[in-house]
Design an enzyme around this catalytic site. Sequence first.
Site, PDB file in Angstrom:
ATOM      1  N   CYS A   2       0.867  -1.164   0.000  1.00  0.00           N
ATOM      2  CA  CYS A   2       0.000   0.000   0.000  1.00  0.00           C
ATOM      3  C   CYS A   2       0.905   1.214   0.000  1.00  0.00           C
ATOM      4  O   CYS A   2       2.116   1.100   0.120  1.00  0.00           O
ATOM      5  CB  CYS A   2      -0.847  -0.002   1.258  1.00  0.00           C
ATOM      6  SG  CYS A   2      -1.680  -1.580   1.528  1.00  0.00           S
ATOM      7  N   ARG A  27       0.810   1.883  -5.890  1.00  0.00           N
ATOM      8  CA  ARG A  27       1.038   0.821  -4.898  1.00  0.00           C
ATOM      9  C   ARG A  27      -0.249   0.115  -4.495  1.00  0.00           C
ATOM     10  O   ARG A  27      -0.228  -0.820  -3.698  1.00  0.00           O
ATOM     11  CB  ARG A  27       1.677   1.414  -3.647  1.00  0.00           C
ATOM     12  CG  ARG A  27       2.945   2.192  -3.926  1.00  0.00           C
ATOM     13  CD  ARG A  27       3.451   2.853  -2.671  1.00  0.00           C
ATOM     14  NE  ARG A  27       4.060   1.880  -1.807  1.00  0.00           N
ATOM     15  CZ  ARG A  27       5.334   1.547  -1.821  1.00  0.00           C
ATOM     16  NH1 ARG A  27       6.143   2.145  -2.659  1.00  0.00           N
ATOM     17  NH2 ARG A  27       5.805   0.645  -1.018  1.00  0.00           N
ATOM     18  N   TRP A  74      -3.862  -1.815  -1.178  1.00  0.00           N
ATOM     19  CA  TRP A  74      -3.982  -3.012  -2.005  1.00  0.00           C
ATOM     20  C   TRP A  74      -4.225  -4.135  -1.014  1.00  0.00           C
ATOM     21  O   TRP A  74      -3.344  -4.502  -0.235  1.00  0.00           O
ATOM     22  CB  TRP A  74      -2.709  -3.255  -2.806  1.00  0.00           C
ATOM     23  CG  TRP A  74      -2.830  -4.411  -3.759  1.00  0.00           C
ATOM     24  CD1 TRP A  74      -3.390  -4.376  -4.997  1.00  0.00           C
ATOM     25  CD2 TRP A  74      -2.378  -5.750  -3.550  1.00  0.00           C
ATOM     26  NE1 TRP A  74      -3.331  -5.620  -5.565  1.00  0.00           N
ATOM     27  CE2 TRP A  74      -2.720  -6.491  -4.706  1.00  0.00           C
ATOM     28  CE3 TRP A  74      -1.744  -6.416  -2.510  1.00  0.00           C
ATOM     29  CZ2 TRP A  74      -2.430  -7.840  -4.850  1.00  0.00           C
ATOM     30  CZ3 TRP A  74      -1.454  -7.764  -2.649  1.00  0.00           C
ATOM     31  CH2 TRP A  74      -1.794  -8.461  -3.809  1.00  0.00           C
ATOM     32  N   ASN A  98       1.808  -0.318   5.616  1.00  0.00           N
ATOM     33  CA  ASN A  98       2.119  -1.000   4.356  1.00  0.00           C
ATOM     34  C   ASN A  98       2.916  -2.243   4.724  1.00  0.00           C
ATOM     35  O   ASN A  98       3.932  -2.137   5.405  1.00  0.00           O
ATOM     36  CB  ASN A  98       2.945  -0.075   3.454  1.00  0.00           C
ATOM     37  CG  ASN A  98       3.576  -0.816   2.298  1.00  0.00           C
ATOM     38  OD1 ASN A  98       3.003  -1.754   1.771  1.00  0.00           O
ATOM     39  ND2 ASN A  98       4.770  -0.402   1.913  1.00  0.00           N
ATOM     40  N   GLY A  99       2.448  -3.424   4.286  1.00  0.00           N
ATOM     41  CA  GLY A  99       3.169  -4.655   4.600  1.00  0.00           C
ATOM     42  C   GLY A  99       2.224  -5.712   5.130  1.00  0.00           C
ATOM     43  O   GLY A  99       1.006  -5.607   4.957  1.00  0.00           O
ATOM     44  N   GLU A 479       5.416 -12.649 -22.588  1.00  0.00           N
ATOM     45  CA  GLU A 479       5.089 -11.264 -22.223  1.00  0.00           C
ATOM     46  C   GLU A 479       3.780 -10.817 -22.905  1.00  0.00           C
ATOM     47  O   GLU A 479       2.951 -10.133 -22.295  1.00  0.00           O
ATOM     48  CB  GLU A 479       6.266 -10.346 -22.604  1.00  0.00           C
ATOM     49  CG  GLU A 479       6.010  -8.851 -22.557  1.00  0.00           C
ATOM     50  CD  GLU A 479       5.665  -8.301 -21.167  1.00  0.00           C
ATOM     51  OE1 GLU A 479       5.662  -9.056 -20.195  1.00  0.00           O
ATOM     52  OE2 GLU A 479       5.348  -7.095 -21.104  1.00  0.00           O
ATOM     53  N   LYS A 483       0.521  -9.508 -20.898  1.00  0.00           N
ATOM     54  CA  LYS A 483      -0.101  -8.191 -21.142  1.00  0.00           C
ATOM     55  C   LYS A 483      -1.587  -8.350 -21.396  1.00  0.00           C
ATOM     56  O   LYS A 483      -2.404  -7.614 -20.862  1.00  0.00           O
ATOM     57  CB  LYS A 483       0.511  -7.490 -22.370  1.00  0.00           C
ATOM     58  CG  LYS A 483       1.862  -6.872 -22.235  1.00  0.00           C
ATOM     59  CD  LYS A 483       1.942  -5.617 -21.403  1.00  0.00           C
ATOM     60  CE  LYS A 483       2.221  -5.933 -19.954  1.00  0.00           C
ATOM     61  NZ  LYS A 483       3.579  -6.006 -19.555  1.00  0.00           N
ATOM     62  N   GLU A 486      -3.595  -9.441 -18.155  1.00  0.00           N
ATOM     63  CA  GLU A 486      -3.703  -8.508 -17.031  1.00  0.00           C
ATOM     64  C   GLU A 486      -4.595  -7.308 -17.326  1.00  0.00           C
ATOM     65  O   GLU A 486      -5.222  -6.780 -16.408  1.00  0.00           O
ATOM     66  CB  GLU A 486      -2.335  -8.062 -16.511  1.00  0.00           C
ATOM     67  CG  GLU A 486      -1.562  -7.145 -17.410  1.00  0.00           C
ATOM     68  CD  GLU A 486      -0.209  -6.768 -16.819  1.00  0.00           C
ATOM     69  OE1 GLU A 486      -0.119  -6.531 -15.609  1.00  0.00           O
ATOM     70  OE2 GLU A 486       0.766  -6.697 -17.582  1.00  0.00           O
ATOM     71  N   HIS A 502       3.243 -31.088 -27.208  1.00  0.00           N
ATOM     72  CA  HIS A 502       3.388 -31.851 -25.961  1.00  0.00           C
ATOM     73  C   HIS A 502       2.245 -31.562 -24.990  1.00  0.00           C
ATOM     74  O   HIS A 502       2.371 -31.820 -23.795  1.00  0.00           O
ATOM     75  CB  HIS A 502       4.739 -31.539 -25.313  1.00  0.00           C
ATOM     76  CG  HIS A 502       5.890 -31.912 -26.186  1.00  0.00           C
ATOM     77  ND1 HIS A 502       6.245 -33.213 -26.415  1.00  0.00           N
ATOM     78  CD2 HIS A 502       6.721 -31.143 -26.937  1.00  0.00           C
ATOM     79  CE1 HIS A 502       7.281 -33.241 -27.257  1.00  0.00           C
ATOM     80  NE2 HIS A 502       7.572 -31.993 -27.585  1.00  0.00           N
ATOM     81  N   LYS A 601       0.845  -1.429  -9.108  1.00  0.00           N
ATOM     82  CA  LYS A 601       2.053  -1.202  -9.904  1.00  0.00           C
ATOM     83  C   LYS A 601       3.291  -1.745  -9.205  1.00  0.00           C
ATOM     84  O   LYS A 601       4.205  -2.242  -9.830  1.00  0.00           O
ATOM     85  CB  LYS A 601       2.196   0.303 -10.168  1.00  0.00           C
ATOM     86  CG  LYS A 601       3.368   0.683 -11.032  1.00  0.00           C
ATOM     87  CD  LYS A 601       3.116   0.307 -12.478  1.00  0.00           C
ATOM     88  CE  LYS A 601       4.292   0.591 -13.371  1.00  0.00           C
ATOM     89  NZ  LYS A 601       4.264  -0.274 -14.567  1.00  0.00           N
TER      90      LYS A 601
HETATM   91  C1  F6R Z   1       3.245  -6.701 -15.786  1.00  0.00           C
HETATM   92  C2  F6R Z   1       3.979  -6.043 -14.724  1.00  0.00           C
HETATM   93  C3  F6R Z   1       4.472  -6.873 -13.595  1.00  0.00           C
HETATM   94  C4  F6R Z   1       5.839  -6.366 -13.122  1.00  0.00           C
HETATM   95  C5  F6R Z   1       6.277  -7.119 -11.870  1.00  0.00           C
HETATM   96  C6  F6R Z   1       7.642  -6.694 -11.398  1.00  0.00           C
HETATM   97  O1  F6R Z   1       2.867  -5.803 -16.768  1.00  0.00           O
HETATM   98  O2  F6R Z   1       4.158  -4.865 -14.736  1.00  0.00           O
HETATM   99  O3  F6R Z   1       4.539  -8.218 -13.925  1.00  0.00           O
HETATM  100  O4  F6R Z   1       6.761  -6.521 -14.151  1.00  0.00           O
HETATM  101  O5  F6R Z   1       5.345  -6.909 -10.843  1.00  0.00           O
HETATM  102  O6  F6R Z   1       7.668  -5.347 -11.052  1.00  0.00           O
HETATM  103  P1  F6R Z   1       9.007  -4.538 -10.962  1.00  0.00           P
HETATM  104  O7  F6R Z   1       9.584  -4.477 -12.322  1.00  0.00           O
HETATM  105  O8  F6R Z   1       8.608  -3.199 -10.436  1.00  0.00           O
HETATM  106  O9  F6R Z   1       9.902  -5.287 -10.016  1.00  0.00           O
END
Ligand code: F6R
Length: 606
Positions: A2, A27, A74, A98-99, A479, A483, A486, A502, A601
């Site tokens: 958070c 966060r 969060w 936070n935690g 990737e 994308k 998510e 497989h 994020k």
């Molecule tokens: C996906 C995404 C996450 C981050 C992951 C690591 O689009 O953004 O999978 O890549 O949470 O985050 P960082 O790079 O901040 O350690």
Amino acid sequence: MCGIVGILGNEPVAGKLVDALKRLEYRGYDSSGVATIEEGQLDRRRAEGKLHNLETRLSNEPLRGRLGIGHTRWATHGAPTETNAHPHMTERVSIVHNGIIENFKQLRRELESEGAELVTDTDTEVIAHLVTREMDAGHDPAIAVLHTLRMLEGAFALAFIFKDHDDLMIAARQGSPLAVGFGDGEMYLGSDAIALAPFTDTITYLEDGDWAVLTRDGVAIRDSEGAAVDRPVQKSVASALMVDKGNHRHFMAKEIHEQPEVVGHTLASYIDFANLKVQMPDMPFDFASLQRISISACGTAYYAGLIAKYWFEKLARLPVEIDVASEFRYRNVPLEAGGLSLFISQSGETADTLAAMRYCREQEQHIASIVNVRESSIARDSDVVLPTLAGPEIGVASTKAFTCQLAVLACIAVSAARARGTMSEETEAEFVTALSEVPRHMSAILREEGLYDSLAHSLAKASDVLYLGRGVNYPVALEGALKLKEISYIHAEGYAAGELKHGPIALIDESVPVVVVAPRDEMFEKMVSNVQEAAARGGRIVFLSDAEESDVGCDVMTSLKIPQIHNFTTPLIYALPMQLIAYHTAVFMGTDVDQPRNLAKSVTVE
Ligand code: F6R
């Protein structure tokens, strides 16, 4: 995971607290709240959902206190309801956290057996009750907090304010970051320096185990042993400018479009273009004598590392051990002292990546990190920091940070290959030239964005999408699938195309789009065979390649022509179609592109 903020101000602070929380929304954003003290009395406002709900609440029922704390959440323990939103409060104290408090159940049972009434499902509420119990026993706030901290197991950044104390805030850090900001007769506290950027650029970071007593005159910091400590005061470079979307509908769109520029900047800081050479900063190790590199990261950053594994092993003949940080940290991996451990993170605050890094530090590794947030915990704890120059990434789905990570990794791989004698000067010049062309090719893809809009209409109808790639483009497929899932919430999986037969091929029928990443490289013919296998089962092929559609030899639903580029740089370029497919599908489906459900994020809990 958070965001927390605190202000000891000279005028009502609720508005400023909300401003700071807006910068911390990365966060978490499932509920928020602020608490202030007015004439010695604690009062709070909380709201479920995004911050604008809290703003509305505050404009209807203002808080006028000049000292306060705020939180954007969060959810880890308990649903994202108003009752579970922070700040949590008793008669005597209000707190934000936070935690995760790992022993909260046991503490809760203890408190309840003593008659305390806990009304939330959170782990945090116990902390407010523990402090209250200590104060009821006659301790002053600082001692009450100190006794409470000793009872807590887990990770936390905490801020406390107290009834009848108009000039006191206490903060504590164990595993979750916390910055103290110095103003003119005012003091601030925040999960990071960006939150505090509009108010001050003079910052000190608490270290693990620290707790701090803040008044408007300053801060007194003590370590876990209770000894007074001085932590360095620094000038923060965090920008006070609130990042905006420009002419774009979403931050994600803006960030996708920034890539030619930010990848160009990032490359320019690691390349001497005049002499066509990679130019890395001084490193406290020698690539020539390394036996292997260990890479840890999470999510998209992990996929960047996976791509780098192909580069390091092929170009520099340097073995790479790579794992997601959440697994690596518990695997007890044997590492020879003096080796290199590399960590990749946009935020620089990801809890698992930080823990993996601490493990490697204990194993006497050289610690190098590729980070976007230069003042982050990972950056501060590294021996060598290799920054990405992506600028603030606000959209939760990582885009420009990923391609900038690839840019840095590509440069390190070339540098390692040169140092190990596995790449000639001519090849280095050829690869550097290829990298210099990346921004131009990215721009060419972005000019064709309209194509992705129409593809999105057919993908939006799917409930499953497969992504296939081979070799260095297999992680690009992973990737792409990440994308899509998510931000559009469509189930998607990435596979190494050779694995299709497989198992995953059983999933394919007429309803399943299969996105194929197929640059014309040494894997191309093999990819074509896999595409034919998928098409023969009715799969609707989305073919991304510099080759012609006619080269596939079967029906494809959509063919997207990608510029012809050097094989070395294909992951940097093919990443963009992956992002555009996900973005346009999500926009078409009307999801919250920048803040998709359940995500945050920065993942600062394990
Ligand atoms: C996906 C995404 C996450 C981050 C992951 C690591 O689009 O953004 O999978 O890549 O949470 O985050 P960082 O790079 O901040 O350690």
